[in-house]
Design an enzyme around this catalytic site. Structure first.
Site, PDB file in Angstrom:
ATOM      1  N   THR A 185      -0.590 -13.619  12.294  1.00 24.97           N
ATOM      2  CA  THR A 185       0.304 -12.451  12.284  1.00 24.97           C
ATOM      3  C   THR A 185      -0.462 -11.310  12.940  1.00 24.97           C
ATOM      4  OG1 THR A 185      -0.564 -11.691  10.184  1.00 24.97           O
ATOM      5  CG2 THR A 185       1.336 -13.147  10.097  1.00 24.97           C
ATOM      6  N   GLU A 330       5.272 -16.487   9.418  1.00 25.52           N
ATOM      7  CA  GLU A 330       5.114 -17.271   8.180  1.00 25.52           C
ATOM      8  C   GLU A 330       6.271 -18.235   7.928  1.00 25.52           C
ATOM      9  OE1 GLU A 330       4.498 -14.082   8.568  1.00 25.52           O
ATOM     10  OE2 GLU A 330       2.902 -13.340   7.281  1.00 25.52           O
ATOM     11  N   LYS A 439      10.910   6.645  -0.056  1.00 26.31           N
ATOM     12  CA  LYS A 439      11.264   6.770  -1.473  1.00 26.31           C
ATOM     13  C   LYS A 439      11.553   8.238  -1.770  1.00 26.31           C
ATOM     14  CE  LYS A 439       8.810   2.649  -2.755  1.00 26.31           C
ATOM     15  NZ  LYS A 439       7.723   2.314  -1.850  1.00 26.31           N
ATOM     16  N   TRP A 444      15.761   4.617  -2.671  1.00 28.81           N
ATOM     17  CA  TRP A 444      15.221   4.165  -1.383  1.00 28.81           C
ATOM     18  C   TRP A 444      16.156   4.537  -0.237  1.00 28.81           C
ATOM     19  CZ3 TRP A 444      13.201  -1.534  -2.354  1.00 28.81           C
ATOM     20  CH2 TRP A 444      12.094  -1.466  -3.219  1.00 28.81           C
TER      21      TRP A 444
HETATM   22  P1  ADP Z   1       4.239  -9.818  13.977  1.00 25.94           P
HETATM   23  O1  ADP Z   1       3.970  -8.856  12.855  1.00 25.94           O
HETATM   24  O2  ADP Z   1       3.095 -10.578  14.462  1.00 25.94           O
HETATM   25  O3  ADP Z   1       5.180  -9.320  15.015  1.00 25.94           O
HETATM   26  P2  ADP Z   1       6.310 -11.469  13.060  1.00 25.94           P
HETATM   27  O4  ADP Z   1       7.027 -11.700  14.316  1.00 25.94           O
HETATM   28  O5  ADP Z   1       6.095 -12.600  12.167  1.00 25.94           O
HETATM   29  O6  ADP Z   1       4.932 -10.939  13.265  1.00 25.94           O
HETATM   30  O7  ADP Z   1       7.026 -10.253  12.330  1.00 25.94           O
HETATM   31  C1  ADP Z   1       7.912 -10.498  11.296  1.00 25.94           C
HETATM   32  C2  ADP Z   1       8.589  -9.244  10.854  1.00 25.94           C
HETATM   33  O8  ADP Z   1       9.383  -8.696  11.896  1.00 25.94           O
HETATM   34  C3  ADP Z   1       9.575  -9.453   9.723  1.00 25.94           C
HETATM   35  O9  ADP Z   1       8.960  -9.524   8.490  1.00 25.94           O
HETATM   36  C4  ADP Z   1      10.485  -8.258   9.874  1.00 25.94           C
HETATM   37  O10 ADP Z   1       9.950  -7.105   9.253  1.00 25.94           O
HETATM   38  C5  ADP Z   1      10.519  -8.037  11.354  1.00 25.94           C
HETATM   39  N1  ADP Z   1      11.734  -8.622  11.917  1.00 25.94           N
HETATM   40  C6  ADP Z   1      11.887  -9.822  12.498  1.00 25.94           C
HETATM   41  N2  ADP Z   1      13.150  -9.993  12.916  1.00 25.94           N
HETATM   42  C7  ADP Z   1      13.825  -8.881  12.581  1.00 25.94           C
HETATM   43  C8  ADP Z   1      15.181  -8.458  12.726  1.00 25.94           C
HETATM   44  N3  ADP Z   1      16.086  -9.203  13.328  1.00 25.94           N
HETATM   45  N4  ADP Z   1      15.509  -7.238  12.238  1.00 25.94           N
HETATM   46  C9  ADP Z   1      14.599  -6.452  11.638  1.00 25.94           C
HETATM   47  N5  ADP Z   1      13.316  -6.795  11.471  1.00 25.94           N
HETATM   48  C10 ADP Z   1      12.926  -7.993  11.934  1.00 25.94           C
END
Ligand code: ADP
Length: 547
Positions: A185, A330, A439, A444
């Protein structure tokens, strides 16, 4: 008593075997780093992946070794994944957009034995060569004639390595639960954490990705994964497309509007997938050049929230069906997708967009719920928002080397770190990252929702909302905006625009205009940095409130 069925392990190499036997002539088209378009068939890719497997063995690699790739989406990168997995080793995708220190940390943490890389990234590796002494060598994705000079040691030419092998090779037998792929990540806080996919988890993800209510890839589809292979397992498309027998169109390093448009039209792409920023560039290009998308049927957009204007443009102006996707490294990475349920096809355009703007519903094998701070499940009413937790056979159970400790709750659910609602029909909508939620007075406020509405204003190029300390309410929203070139937008215009679109108490206390908003390596707004930048910011009404 045992069942009477064959116990055939679920291995990713079986996917390329399938494509070779059943879709041998289907093409993999790639734009290379040198700008040329390369074409080969699944049959050729299958042979070349086996040659790479032999070459890796000749270099002393075997079961359980980790071999990194630092490369654009091309046929060679695809062959590498299969060649590596085919000797029981683990492909580890490195994201070139990370900082050099993060890359060396990841390479050492994963114990990468070799790094397979595009010529583009040689300077990046040369810069950290002293920090990654355990790496035994570098394989450059190039022809012999294209091999650049480099200060790196033990450098091999990919095409030379393949030429030296026969391809007469059987994939090495491994257990279906053996590790197969690895991805870190991007680690907006602390060190990046690694996720290790198994053969089984990748194959199950493939089956779900290709189901009718997800990507629904077919052999007649021409599929362009713009989402890079170095980000979140390329959304599973490197496996899903060959498993369906679809043609693959790899954009290589060029993701600008003109280059993407060229491939979409010339290769008659019917399905594509990427993050919103890529589509923003394409839509701008289409508008400036009066482009059309006659062949494109479906586009999957995720990684960050899809702005409603983008969704509507694709659907109304270009007749392309958008499927909003939510996922994370993940989750292999797919979590939800916005696909209609029965009856929704007949709804009005606006109602349909209300559904598609949500991140979507869980496919088979993804179990999902929202909980309060004590882990108690919250109602599926589309209003309550809480921690989004997930469970399933292609969802992480622990990070590599146990980083982060125990990450599942007693029922085996993984906390995604996202905050969301789930409605009566099962559609999930992300309201925020847990650490970004504002918050205010114990309630929220969703920063993402305000951002999405704000970018609908014609003068706004990008918007970010963060919580700023407030003496009475703890935090209040601050709207940060980058204007479109030449646009004349004021704070008052923005607040007026938001009026009636969000609850009164969600209204930002102030609006500031900036030239730049910081982004992570994967294109997400870096709220942490923004919060630091605005740590001492005083909202206009704070003095009054404190009195
Ligand atoms: P990195 O942090 O490496 O970019 P990821 O691609 O795994 O890793 O990121 C996942 C995160 O991206 C999710 O937990 C979420 O917060 C955000 N995310 C992914 N797709 C969406 C979406 N369609 N809308 C809003 N947030 C998203």
């Amino acid at each position: 008593m045992f069942g009477s069925m064959q116990n055939v392990p679920l291995l990713v190499n079986g996917i390329l075997d399938y494509a070779n036997i059943n879709h041998n002539e289907r093409e993999i088209v790639s734009r290379l780093v040198n700008g040329t378009i390369h074409r080969e068939t699944y049959g050729q890719a299958h042979l070349r992946a086996r040659k790479l497997a032999q070459a890796l063995q000749a270099l002393g690699c075997g079961k359980g070794d980790v071999i990194a790739t630092l490369a654009w989406n091309t046929h060679r990168h695809l062959e590498s994944w299969y060649g590596i997995a085919g000797i029981g080793a683990i492909y580890h995708t490195l994201n070139p957009r990370l900082f050099a220190e993060q890359l060396s940390y990841i390479i050492n943490h994963a114990d990468d034995k070799f790094i397979i890389l595009d010529t583009t990234f040689l300077p990046l590796m040369e810069g950290i060569a002293d920090e990654i002494k355990n790496v035994k060598g570098f394989i450059v994705l190039a022809d012999a004639g294209e091999m650049p000079d480099t200060s790196l040691q033990n450098v091999y030419c990919y095409e030379d390595l393949l030429d030296a092998q026969s391809g007469d090779f059987n994939w090495v037998d491994v257990d279906e639960n053996a590790p197969c792929g690895m991805c870190y990540t991007s680690g907006t806080t602390g060190n990046p954490k690694g996720v290790c996919y198994t053969h089984r988890s990748n194959v199950l993800h493939t089956l779900v990705a290709n189901s009718a209510d997800v990507f629904a890839l077919r052999s007649i589809d021409n599929v362009m994964p713009v989402v890079p292979m170095f980000h979140a397992n390329a959304w599973g498309l490197v496996f899903a497309a060959p498993a369906a027998g679809s043609k693959i169109v790899n954009p290589g390093p060029n993701m600008d509007g003109a280059s993407i448009y060229q491939l979409l039209t010339e290769e008659k792409v019917s399905f594509t997938a990427a993050v919103p920023t890529v589509w923003l560039m394409l839509l701008q290009y289409l508008e400036a050049n009066k482009g059309k998308l006659p062949d494109l049927e479906r586009v999957s957009i995720g990684g960050s929230a899809v702005p409603r204007v983008m969704l509507e443009k694709f659907e109304r102006d270009y007749d392309v069906s958008v499927n909003h996707l939510w996922g994370m490294t993940e989750l292999s990475p797919m979590g939800t997708i916005a696909q209609f349920k029965s009856g929704m096809e007949e709804m009005s355009f606006d109602q349909q967009m209300d559904i598609k703007v949500k991140q979507g519903r869980a496919p088979y094998l993804v179990e999902m719920k929202i909980t309060d701070d004590d882990g108690k499940e919250l109602p599926r009413d589309g209003k309550a928002f809480g921690h989004l937790v997930v469970k399933g056979p292609f969802i992480v159970g622990e990070y590599i080397k146990g980083d982060g400790g125990e990450i599942l709750d007693e029922q085996g659910f993984f906390d995604t770190g996202d905050v969301a609602t789930i409605d009566e029909m099962g559609f999930m909508q992300i309201t925020d990252r847990a650490k970004d939620v504002i918050k205010s007075g114990g309630e929220w406020i969703s920063s993402i929702e305000i951002e999405n509405i704000a970018v609908g204003h014609e003068g706004v190029a990008e918007a970010a909302v963060i919580g700023v300390v407030h003496p009475k309410w703890d935090e209040r929203p601050l709207l940060i905006i980058i204007k479109n070139d030449g646009a004349d937008v004021s704070k008052e215009d923005m607040l007026k625009y938001l009026e009636g679109k969000i609850a009164k108490w969600w209204m930002p206390d102030d609006v500031v205009f900036v030239d730049e908003i910081p982004h992570t390596a994967t294109g997400k707004i870096q709220k942490l940095i923004l919060r630091q930048q605005f740590a001492d910011y005083t909202l206009p009404n704070t003095k009054q409130a404190a009195e």
